[in-house]
Design a protein around this motif. Sequence first.
Motif, PDB file in Angstrom:
ATOM      1  N   ALA A 174       0.855  -1.192   0.000  1.00 53.96           N
ATOM      2  CA  ALA A 174       0.000   0.000   0.000  1.00 53.96           C
ATOM      3  C   ALA A 174       0.889   1.239   0.000  1.00 53.96           C
ATOM      4  N   GLY A 175       0.278   2.392  -0.229  1.00 52.40           N
ATOM      5  CA  GLY A 175       1.032   3.640  -0.284  1.00 52.40           C
ATOM      6  C   GLY A 175       1.900   3.869   0.943  1.00 52.40           C
ATOM      7  N   ALA A 176       1.347   3.544   2.100  1.00 53.08           N
ATOM      8  CA  ALA A 176       2.103   3.768   3.329  1.00 53.08           C
ATOM      9  C   ALA A 176       3.352   2.889   3.368  1.00 53.08           C
ATOM     10  N   ASP A 177       3.229   1.658   2.854  1.00 57.11           N
ATOM     11  CA  ASP A 177       4.395   0.769   2.807  1.00 57.11           C
ATOM     12  C   ASP A 177       5.473   1.368   1.919  1.00 57.11           C
ATOM     13  N   LEU A 178       5.044   1.884   0.775  1.00 56.93           N
ATOM     14  CA  LEU A 178       6.004   2.420  -0.186  1.00 56.93           C
ATOM     15  C   LEU A 178       6.707   3.649   0.382  1.00 56.93           C
ATOM     16  N   ALA A 179       5.919   4.514   1.024  1.00 56.10           N
ATOM     17  CA  ALA A 179       6.512   5.699   1.648  1.00 56.10           C
ATOM     18  C   ALA A 179       7.562   5.268   2.670  1.00 56.10           C
TER      19      ALA A 179
END
Length: 641
Positions: free
Chosen positions: A399-404
């Motif tokens: 998810a986006g948070a993982d990528l960030a």
Amino acid sequence: MQNDSDFKRNENKQNKDGNQPNNSNNKKILLGVLAFALVSTFLLNILMTSFSGSNMLEIKYSDFITLLEKDAVKNVEIQNDRLIINTDVSKIDLPEAMNRFNKTSEMVFYTGLVGDTELVKTMKEHNVKFSRKVTNSSPVIDFFTSWIMPILFLYIAFSLIMHFAAKKLGGGGLMGVGKSNAKVYMQKETGVTFKDVAGQEEAKESLQEIIDFLHNPDKYIKIGAKQPKGALLVGPPGTGKTLLAKAVAGEANVTFMSLSGSDFVEMFVGVGASRVRDLFKQASENAPCIIFIDEIDAIGKKRDGSMNSNDEREQTLNQLLSEMDGFDSSKAIVILAATNRPDVLDKALLRPGRFDRRIIVEKPDLTGREDILKVHSKDVVLGDDVDLHAMALATSGAAGADLANMVNEAALRAVRMGREKVLQEDLMEAVEVIIAGKEKKDRILSPKEKRIVAFHEVGHALASALQKNSQPVQKITIVPRTMGALGYTMQMPEEEKYLMTKDEMISEITVLLAGRTAEEIVFEIATTGAANDIERATKMARSMVSQYGMSDKFDMMALENTENKYLDGRNVSLCGENTVAKLDEEVLNIIRSCHKRAEELLVKNREALDKIAEYLYEKETITGEQFMEILKEVRGEDEEL
Ligand code: ADP
Ligand code: ZN
Ligand code: MG
């Protein structure tokens, strides 16, 4: 072990958004000071009375009478609740008293008042002087000291206790009952716009109308169009729901008020409801604005009337519903809510005029991931070799948070390595850290264990390489990781896939089982290292039969349903007991045949298995290319894989 495509989320609570809790701290401090002053005067009072009383000794009333009759009493002072008795030492023979007073000439005792009607008469008979002091306090002051003060004291003490207890529990305290202002985060400007949200194009499009309404409510009112009151953002954790809500406020340039659903749920019935009331009052004072209720499932669960139904939650929900229906539609207020459990929401919440718009915020696809990586690496100094596309390929399911999080991990790693730029290896290592945990250099496997792990991993890799439908091997390692993996094989898809065929699923299960199979073939043992592989293989085989209609026995019959699919995704059986037994049997059949298939593959390629495993044992980490090189060498260039 294999690389997990389900990313574990590292919830990093970010408070950098500059949210200002707008609570009335000053009032509380004032109250605290007042309470402290009161308490300290009380304590002082108590201390002083006990000091002044310390040179007096309490005696029994009967002893007092004895003293009276022996003419040992000189005078008596009658007080509200006691008699203060002055005695003549020479006439006393109470041994206890002697010890204590070391024979001074006078001794003072006190005793409680007994309803003794004869007392005055007896004292007169023995020539005792007695008196009672006139209190010069008015009845008003009396009333104050004996009633108001204790009550006030108790109230303050109680509320202080409640306040601190509630603070510990994360609540606003009894003082804050009914006040939502301790919890509402209000931002005049979020500073977030759609540019900060990568991907999620559909969601942005749906939200565009809301922004337009907030910009220009008159346009809608004039034509008689009903404003969109609320929208529900639905999707797995970390996909950017909160971020989107903020971006809507930022784009529309309105105040952003946010509150979490769990903040409403309190231990006192009625508190949540009054918080909702307050919230809407505050909102109408701050219009135009956006109210964002995060985790709305905490209050919006179905009112099922079951035994353990929660009155408080229902009241809160009802209040929310009626506020949503009731608020002035000419005021530019839009309510956004987010949840990752849309299936548990009460239907009433989703009716027209409430959260009638449902905006799906899914995990990003390949392009989405690449875009998110770009957004988050904007301020990071990247080396020339950085290939965000390759990284996006390796992070399917993130998810986006993982990528960030990964980008940040990579930057931290670069700093640790003393570099000034982030290289691709930093990024790829960060991917692994998020998937499997950090390398655990101090965990030393015995040579025997290390060999087993090496064969296990090469078993996975070979099964993958030898089957047509599976993904290429990216890396094999037997360096233990903190999240429990003793080693793992990382595969990387060549492209994003949305559909899986039955053959591909069979191949994948075979790859998963090939780790343990290699252990069996080479060492003729079974170890605990395969637990995760087995779990995943079984899950996959089960869903083939129960959900995807991929078995002959059940044709296209749905046997299970996935509940709560944005979180852990529990499967719920739809069929009777007999059928479940047959389902289990069918799952076992698939597992058996895949196990056999893995065995055949590895036995046929035993030479490659041995060679690559020995090489891995020595090097601990090998790349996909090195792996393919040895494999081709052993099998001969021209042989079709
Ligand atoms: P959710 O509310 O869905 O759980 P958040 O909005 O709190 O997720 O996302 C957490 C963080 O992840 C954001 O602050 C942001 O840094 C990052 N993030 C998530 N999705 C995206 C996205 N689509 N684009 C950019 N960053 C994102
Ligand atoms: Zn394994
Ligand atoms: Mg959130």
